[in-house]
Motif scaffolding. Structure first.
Motif, mmCIF file in Angstrom:
data_model
loop_
_atom_site.group_PDB
_atom_site.id
_atom_site.type_symbol
_atom_site.label_atom_id
_atom_site.label_comp_id
_atom_site.label_asym_id
_atom_site.label_seq_id
_atom_site.Cartn_x
_atom_site.Cartn_y
_atom_site.Cartn_z
ATOM 1 N N VAL A 1 1.059 -1.235 0.041
ATOM 2 C CA VAL A 1 -0.021 0.013 0.002
ATOM 3 C C VAL A 1 0.670 1.250 0.116
ATOM 4 O O VAL A 1 0.721 2.307 -0.762
ATOM 5 C CB VAL A 1 -0.945 0.106 1.175
ATOM 6 C CG1 VAL A 1 -1.676 1.140 1.098
ATOM 7 C CG2 VAL A 1 -1.929 -1.157 1.327
ATOM 8 N N SER A 2 1.922 1.267 0.851
ATOM 9 C CA SER A 2 3.052 2.372 0.888
ATOM 10 C C SER A 2 4.267 1.987 1.085
ATOM 11 O O SER A 2 4.553 0.811 2.019
ATOM 12 C CB SER A 2 2.363 3.380 2.034
ATOM 13 O OG SER A 2 2.314 2.993 3.143
ATOM 14 N N VAL A 3 5.251 2.785 0.897
ATOM 15 C CA VAL A 3 6.595 2.252 1.151
ATOM 16 C C VAL A 3 7.227 3.746 1.704
ATOM 17 O O VAL A 3 7.066 4.896 1.175
ATOM 18 C CB VAL A 3 7.325 1.996 0.028
ATOM 19 C CG1 VAL A 3 8.965 1.608 0.313
ATOM 20 C CG2 VAL A 3 6.730 0.753 -0.497
ATOM 21 N N ARG A 4 8.297 3.719 2.783
ATOM 22 C CA ARG A 4 8.955 4.640 3.227
ATOM 23 C C ARG A 4 10.228 4.054 3.676
ATOM 24 O O ARG A 4 10.485 2.985 3.905
ATOM 25 C CB ARG A 4 8.203 5.568 4.051
ATOM 26 C CG ARG A 4 7.978 4.761 5.465
ATOM 27 C CD ARG A 4 6.993 5.824 6.316
ATOM 28 N NE ARG A 4 6.382 4.991 7.334
ATOM 29 C CZ ARG A 4 6.687 5.311 8.711
ATOM 30 N NH1 ARG A 4 7.941 5.925 9.054
ATOM 31 N NH2 ARG A 4 6.349 4.433 9.390
ATOM 32 N N GLY A 5 11.382 5.038 3.922
ATOM 33 C CA GLY A 5 12.652 4.614 4.285
ATOM 34 C C GLY A 5 13.534 4.164 3.101
ATOM 35 O O GLY A 5 13.297 4.849 2.183
ATOM 36 N N ASP A 6 14.694 4.273 3.512
ATOM 37 C CA ASP A 6 15.961 4.089 2.466
ATOM 38 C C ASP A 6 15.898 2.614 1.995
ATOM 39 O O ASP A 6 15.350 1.751 2.622
ATOM 40 C CB ASP A 6 17.244 4.681 3.177
ATOM 41 C CG ASP A 6 17.882 3.728 4.114
ATOM 42 O OD1 ASP A 6 17.992 2.376 3.808
ATOM 43 O OD2 ASP A 6 17.985 4.184 5.205
ATOM 44 N N PRO A 7 16.687 2.460 0.730
ATOM 45 C CA PRO A 7 16.809 1.285 0.086
ATOM 46 C C PRO A 7 17.361 0.231 0.986
ATOM 47 O O PRO A 7 16.921 -0.861 0.740
ATOM 48 C CB PRO A 7 17.714 1.436 -1.074
ATOM 49 C CG PRO A 7 17.732 2.969 -1.174
ATOM 50 C CD PRO A 7 17.227 3.623 0.189
ATOM 51 N N THR A 8 18.205 0.578 2.156
ATOM 52 C CA THR A 8 18.720 -0.592 2.828
ATOM 53 C C THR A 8 17.590 -1.039 4.102
ATOM 54 O O THR A 8 17.895 -2.067 4.840
ATOM 55 C CB THR A 8 19.807 -0.202 3.710
ATOM 56 O OG1 THR A 8 19.801 0.714 4.432
ATOM 57 C CG2 THR A 8 20.857 0.114 2.553
ATOM 58 N N SER A 9 16.689 -0.160 4.385
ATOM 59 C CA SER A 9 15.625 -0.454 5.531
ATOM 60 C C SER A 9 14.456 0.079 5.125
ATOM 61 O O SER A 9 14.176 1.250 5.341
ATOM 62 C CB SER A 9 16.297 0.088 6.896
ATOM 63 O OG SER A 9 15.096 -0.240 8.005
#
Length: 146
Positions: free
Chosen positions: A30-38
């Motif tokens: 539904v949604s994504v946040r954070g940086d590529p490693t976490s």
């Protein structure tokens, strides 16, 4: 839900993507946040901390057909695990038991019949050929390079 990505394809985690979850089935992002490693991901139907706890310690997987489209010209880890490893002379070394992410190159973990493991970086000078149909990988051990 916080996830630890084990993919080289950053776009795997995007709104609307569907991932297979071990023991649960398909999950839609539904949604994504954070940086590529976490990444912190909200999956449809898992709107509370209690609901998300059902997903804890489970593996997420991309459907294999989707993986193949995104990795043209490369091998999937799932394809390599279980291959019989042999030297260029045809001597059996063991079976690929696992792969490790180690810096810029993945590393094959090959276990012989006695369970002894050797590590082999996935570089051209070591991995001489991969034949998925024959379920075999030809390796030149690093000690043979020097």
């Amino acid at each position: 839900m916080r996830v630890e990505p084990r993919t080289d394809v950053a776009s795997r985690f995007q709104k609307g993507a569907i991932l297979e979850c071990d023991g649960v089935g398909p999950l839609t992002i539904v949604s994504v946040r954070g940086d590529p490693t976490s990444r912190v991901i909200h999956f449809a139907g898992y709107d509370t901390r209690e609901a998300a706890a059902e997903l804890r310690d489970r593996f997420l997987r991309v459907p294999r057909d989707e993986s193949r489209r995104a990795t043209k010209g490369a091998y999937l880890w799932a394809d390599l695990v279980g291959l019989v490893a042999v030297t260029e002379e045809g001597k059996e070394m063991g079976v690929v038991r696992d792969l490790l992410r180690a810096g810029p190159h993945d590393v094959l973990v090959v276990a012989d019949a006695a369970g002894n493991e050797t590590l082999h970086p996935m570089i051209d000078t070591v991995v001489r050929s991969v034949d998925l149909d024959a379920r075999r990988i030809v390796l030149r051990p690093q000690e043979a390079l020097g």
